[in-house]
Design a protein around this motif. Structure first.
Motif: not given
Lengths: 99, 629, 517
Positions: B610, A25, A30, A92, B605-608, A94-98, A21-22, A18
């Motif tokens: 982690r 980066r 991960m 970090d 919903q940040t998309g990150h 990738f945040s396309e799904m925010r 994973l956290l 864990l």
């Protein structure tokens, strides 16, 4: 009893996974951490099976093994795509799904 | 012959269908033939039916013909049925006869117009609807005709549609009359709910049985029908549409807004006379409405500039006489005045149309003058019409009918003395404004040159109507003057004859007639004094303080237009101008709430990946902690 | 015979994918397939009409034609279709307006022609299903089934603001459907409690005895679900946006048919299932109807967008349906049926004309039109006709509908009926205002514009002829639906006798009434 140290080991492994994973980066690391967590869970099943003298634990272990294999194959595919598209393995980035 | 009755309203309808569907492809000649021919054939059939009606039928009671059942449910049965009796035959004869003459006149009057076929299509539809109205055996069919003539009136007022103000006038006419129609419709609902029938004959007999005289229900129904009649006949307080309705071509004004449609209210009240007799108070209101309208309209007619507006106000005024007669129970007198009025008013409009036609659509009487020599045919016919309208004694039809009405008002047990005085004043004003027109238009110096008399198609109707305006009065000659009574007995089949108040004898009738004659002649004489060469008299009168108050007041029809503008039209526009959907705003709250939550929640919903993993871990720990506790 | 009912539904549904595929051959193939399928349906319905002796069936439980096949027996669900006079009339209307809609889309729709017609056919199949199904689950299936194609039709082929309109339409109708579903399942559950087996069948649920409170909630759910679709205020706000943004053909379907499913639901389910509640509820519902008439009319008067004006006028006309459906007298209900048909024809015609104008001027804004009678007399004269129909001119079908409703309602609720009659004046204002601003007045356009094609003119003429025919001889419709109306009144009057006051008449009137020819 053998199960207590085994469970302890499983908990430690899960915790390590864990933390990995956290804190990592790199997405490959991960995934590795995720594998460790899965194996920790599997170890807990083995220990449980040994404790109760039941075969179910080993069956679940086999399931988890299969699941892990399947998961890794999909995950590696995604990782390949990600590295191909974004030219990086930094999670970090990738945040396309925010939302 | 009688079984041809159904053809009378159907033939003009057929004419309408031909012209509406195919009119564009027909030559003008053919259009005129179809347009006039259908109405002419109706008139011929009316004559045929009339022959049998007068000779064939024993006691000339009535004749019924059903085409088919229109509405047929177990609760309501309403047929497309015609009902011919003395009253409806009178109306049919006037509509088809005068209708045909006006159609004939229009063939020349509108010969240069683009919408030739359209005009005749509308006119034919109008005639058909008007015939349906008067021949209807039940109130629902009557309502069909009632609305139908309203529609045609709308279409024909707005016939020259490229002028927006004409369109406004047309809409005004339709909507104002529709207010009356709606009251009429509510009256029908009440009648049907109470009596379970809409047949006119049955409604009358059942109402007499079921409702005592002066009962509330009879009053309410009578008031509602009266509102309908008032709307259609341009009486107070729904009179405002008629002067504006003059936007239509002049034959339209002659046919619809003088001879036939505007008298539909008179017809309705006469038709339902038993019902009105059950509501004496309402009948009194009919008389008062008639009286007020006749004075209002007569005074307004005095000061108008537009020749057609003068005639429009005079129409209102003459229909006011009819209402007055109905109100005092002189049913036959009202119908007699209807008959003479439709002759002389159609004549006046057609003659005015001939003036307008010759002056290239000039309608302002202050730009006319001296046309007597240039347009002799028009002058003489117009003069006969005006004389008939003012009631020049002995020789004109208007005298006999107006005299009958005034005598009825004088002698009826239902009337008051002041009503007679008012009516007398009206007779004086009628003479004044009729001959004001004559003197302004046909005498004095020439202001606009006319381009010749109209042709034969326009002249024939003028001459025929002039003949009628002189002669139909002889159908009913008061017995002080010899006594020939044809019209009253004819209608007595349908309408009750008025009882005379006790104490009325020949000498009082003679006195009354002299008074009427004098007031009419006084009006004409005063018109000669005012409007013949010495114009300055009038100018000085107008210039006084009283004149400065009354002239604009009368010109605006006693300010009703402005009152309604303030009281109804402006609030209505204020209501509809920014009428947003206020109910939709309620749902807007839901939308805003959803958006509010959306903004807040989507931040998580940040998309990150982690961040997700961490929240999952923390969440699991919290759940575990919860279980451990 | 029973199979014909399934055929009625299946013909359009099966033709739907066919017409999608037909696009590959040619654009017109899709159109012709759709047209052929609907014509076949129409003919089939006509055959049923000519065969079914209209007087024979006596309402609920005894249908002209019935077809039942078991589907999910353990929950009491079956494929149960039934045809009576009401559904027959509405199916005829559906097929007819469907044909009109296809003709209206002939030149209007140019992209994804096959998919468009596929959706139209599916939606119409769903509508016919709604009119036939008498198993509640089956009914709900069709009820939902027609929504998706309609949603797509608006969202894909609509005007500028189509996304907003299609969402709004979908959300409103879905919310209504949800209430319906909950109420239906509750009823089936209550049926199980009472008899030991669940059932969604119409006849079973009609006989269900409910506690007062439960009946209230269920009736409310059934009422709202259908009134949303009708629509009446305050659930109507989806209507103007949806009708305005939809392409012409779809507007015709929406106003002419979708609204009718709501009215059908009220007549078929809400009123007969909860007669006691509904007789208590009637003043409120009738008031809502009158409010709809006036509210729709006022808003119609304030519009500058032609289609929006027609949409609000449609709302106003639907108020008469609510008014009549709850008056529960024979005349009012006959009027409702007549109004359903007449409104379909008149609004269909008006939308068709609005579409024709949009096609020519690329605008729906009446301020940019004017004096068009000179340029396009065919459009103008037809518009005049349908405007007259819409303002309730006697002799046309709308008049019969509105007047029968008003005659029937007056004996029950005089005040509300008088208020509703004021709508007649307002109808004149907005109808004539539309004519004035669009076709009369000064001409702005100088370029030459083609008038209606012969096909479009013929279509409108046909609708006009039907309007006149039903306006002067409404017997075919009235006689077909008479048994249904009688049964409805029976179901409503039996339990409501106590609370319902009948106006007392002098006895002489009843004797004379018998003599009425």
């Amino acid at each position: 009893m053998l199960s207590t140290p085994a469970l302890l080991l499983a908990t430690m492994l899960f915790g390590l996974g864990l933390i990995g994973l956290l804190s990592r980066r790199n997405i490959l690391y991960m995934l590795l951490s995720l594998e460790i967590m899965l194996n920790a869970a599997a170890l807990a099943f083995i220990a449980g099976g040994a404790r109760w003298g039941q075969v179910d634990g080993e069956i679940m272990f086999l399931f988890i093994l299969t699941l892990a294999a399947a998961e890794v194959s999909v995950a590696l595919g995604i990782v390949l795509q990600l590295s191909y598209r974004f030219r990086t393995l930094d999670a970090d980035a990738f945040s396309e799904m925010r939302g | 012959m009688m079984n041809l009755l159904w053809l009378i309203p159907i033939l003009p309808l057929a004419g309408f269908l031909i012209l509406a569907l195919h009119g564009e492809h027909l030559s003008r000649r053919l259009v005129a033939w179809v347009g006039c021919g259908s109405v002419g054939m109706s008139a011929c059939i009316t004559a045929l039916v009339g022959v049998e009606f007068f000779h064939g039928l024993p006691d000339r009671a009535s004749y019924q013909q059903t085409m088919w059942n229109w509405i047929d449910t177990s609760e309501m049965t309403v047929g497309l049925s015609w009902h011919l009796d003395a009253l409806s035959f009178l109306m049919v004869a006037v509509i088809t006869g005068i209708g045909f003459l006006i159609h004939l006149y229009s063939t020349e009057y509108l010969s240069d117009d683009d919408g030739y076929a359209r005009f005749f299509a509308y006119m034919n539809l109008f005639v058909s609807a008007m015939l349906t109205l008067v021949l209807a055996d039940n109130l629902l069919l009557l309502y069909l005709g009632w609305e139908g003539v309203g529609l045609c009136s709308y279409l024909l007022i707005g016939f020259w549609y490229h002028k927006p103000e004409y369109g406004t006038a047309a809409q005004k006419a339709f909507i104002v009359t529709r207010i009356g129609d709606t009251a009429f419709a509510v009256g029908l609902f009440i009648i049907f709910t109470q009596l379970k029938t809409l047949s006119i004959q049955q409604v009358q007999t059942l109402a007499v049985e079921a409702w005592p005289v002066g009962s509330n229900i009879a009053m309410i129904v009578a008031v509602l029908l009266l509102i309908g009649a008032v709307g259609k006949s341009a009486q107070l307080p729904l009179q405002v549409w008629l002067p504006d309705a003059m936007a239509g071509p002049t034959p339209v004004s002659a046919l619809i807004h003088a001879a036939t449609m505007v008298t539909a209210g008179v017809y309705l009240i006469a038709r339902m006379h038993d019902l009105f007799a059950l509501a004496p108070l309402v009948q009194g209101i009919v008389a008062v409405v008639g009286l007020l309208t006749l004075l209002l309209a007569a005074s307004s007619a005095l000061v108008q500039h537009d020749i057609k507006r003068v005639l429009a106000y005079s129409t209102m005024s003459q229909i006011g006489y009819m209402f007055l007669a109905l109100g005092v129970g002189a049913w036959s007198a009202a119908l007699f005045h209807f008959l003479t009025h439709s002759c002389f008013k159609a004549l006046l409009f057609l003659a005015a149309g001939s003036v307008i036609h010759s002056l290239h659509h000039e309608q302002d009487i202050f730009r006319m003058g001296g046309l007597r020599r240039q347009l002799p045919w028009t002058f003489w016919t117009f003069l006969i019409g005006a004389a008939a309208m003012s009631g020049v004694p002995l020789i004109t039809a208007g005298f006999y009918s107006k005299d009958w009405i005034l005598w009825s008002v004088w002698s009826s047990p239902l009337s008051q003395q002041w009503m007679w005085v008012g009516a007398l004043l009206g007779a004086f004003l009628t003479g004044l404004y009729s001959f004001r027109l004559i003197f302004r238009v046909f005498f004095g110096e020439v202001r606009t040159a006319a381009h010749g008399e109209p042709g034969l198609a326009m002249r024939v109707p003028l001459v025929v109507l002039a003949g009628l305006s002189l002669s139909v009065g002889f159908l009913e000659i008061p017995h002080t003057l010899g006594g020939l009574s044809l019209f009253g007995p004819y209608l007595s089949q349908v309408l009750p004859t008025m009882e005379v108040r006790p104490g009325m004898d020949d000498s009082s009738e003679a006195f009354e007639q002299i008074a009427v004659t004098c007031s009419a002649l006084l009006g004409i004489g005063l018109a000669a004094f005012f409007f013949l060469p010495r114009v300055s008299v009038v100018d000085r009168l107008v210039g006084t303080a009283v004149g400065r108050f009354f002239v604009p007041f009368w010109q605006g029809g006693w300010g009703f237009d402005r009152l309604y503008e303030r009281a109804f039209i402006q609030p209505w526009f204020a209501l509809t101008r920014d009428a947003g959907e206020f109910l939709d705003r309620g749902y807007g709250v839901l939308v805003t709430g959803a958006e509010f939550c959306h903004v807040r929640l989507s931040r998580t919903q940040t998309g990150h990946i982690r961040w997700y993993a961490a929240t999952i871990a923390v969440g699991t720990l919290m759940l575990l902690g919860l279980f451990a506790l | 015979m029973p199979m014909t009912l399934w055929l009625l539904i299946l013909i359009p549904m099966l033709a739907a994918p066919l017409s999608w595929m037909g696009q590959q051959w040619s654009r017109h193939a899709a159109r012709w397939i759709a047209l052929g399928a609907l014509s076949l349906d129409f003919l089939l319905a006509l055959v049923l009409w000519s065969q079914g002796p209209p007087g024979s069936a006596s309402g609920h439980g005894s249908w002209l034609v019935e077809s039942q096949t078991s589907w999910i027996p353990r929950w009491g669900i079956s494929l149960h279709l039934g045809l009576d006079g009401l559904s027959l009339v509405l199916i005829l209307l559906t097929a007819f307006l469907g044909i009109i809609a296809i003709i209206a889309s002939w030149t209007d729709i140019q992209n994804r022609v096959g998919f468009f017609h596929c959706n139209v056919l599916l939606a119409l199949g769903g509508v016919i299903g709604v009119f036939l199904a008498i198993d509640l689950i089956l009914f709900f299936f069709f009820w939902e089934f027609m929504l998706v194609p309609i949603y797509l039709l608006i969202a894909v082929w609509g005007h500028a603001n189509r996304r907003y309109a299609s969402f709004k339409f979908f959300l409103f109708t879905q919310a209504g459907s949800l209430l319906l579903l909950v109420a239906m399942i509750t009823m089936a559950f209550l049926h199980q409690q009472a008899t030991g087996r669940p059932s969604f069948d119409y006849a079973d649920l009609m006989g269900l005895t409910l506690t007062r409170e439960m009946a209230w909630w269920l009736a409310l759910a059934f009422f709202i679900a259908f009134v949303v679709k009708l629509p009446a205020p305050p659930f109507h706000t989806w209507l103007p946006d949806t009708y305005t943004e939809a392409p012409t053909g779809v507007s015709i379907i929406l106003a002419g048919l979708l609204a009718k499913t709501g009215a059908y639901g009220l007549l078929r389910y809400t009123v007969p299932m909860f007669p006691e509640i509904m007789s208590e509820f009637a003043p409120f519902a009738m008031g809502l109807g009158a409010a709809g008439i006036l509210y729709g009319a006022v808003l119609a008067c304030s519009q500058t967008d032609l289609k929006r004006l027609i949409a609000y006028s449609s709302l106003s006309h639907m108020g008469f349906i609510l008014l009549g459906a709850f008056a529960m007298t024979e005349l009012a209900l006959q009027g409702v049926v007549m109004q359903l048909v007449a409104h379909g024809l008149s609004t269909g015609g008006l939308f068709l004309l609005a579409g024709a104008l949009y096609e020519r001027f690329q605008t729906r804004d009446m301020r940019q039109m004017g004096g068009l009678w000179k340029v396009i007399p065919r459009v103008a004269s037809m518009a005049l006709f349908f405007a007259c129909a819409s303002l309730g001119l006697p002799g046309l079908a709308n008049f019969i509908g509105e007047f029968l409703v008003l005659f029937g309602s007056y004996s029950v609720q005089p005040i509300i009926t008088i208020l509703a009659s004021i709508g007649m004046v307002m109808a004149a204002i907005y109808s004539l205002g539309m004519m004035q601003r669009t076709f009369f007045g000064q001409l702005r356009e100088t370029r030459s514009i083609p008038d209606l094609s012969n096909v479009a003119f013929g279509t409108l003429l046909l609708m006009a002829v039907l309007q006149v025919w039903l306006g002067l001889y409404p017997r075919p419709v009235l006689a077909t639906t008479k048994p249904v109306v009688d049964a409805l009144i029976q179901s409503a009057s039996l339990p409501a006798q106590a609370s319902h006051s009948v106006p007392v008449m002098p006895s002489t009137l009843f004797t004379s009434q018998a003599n009425t020819p």
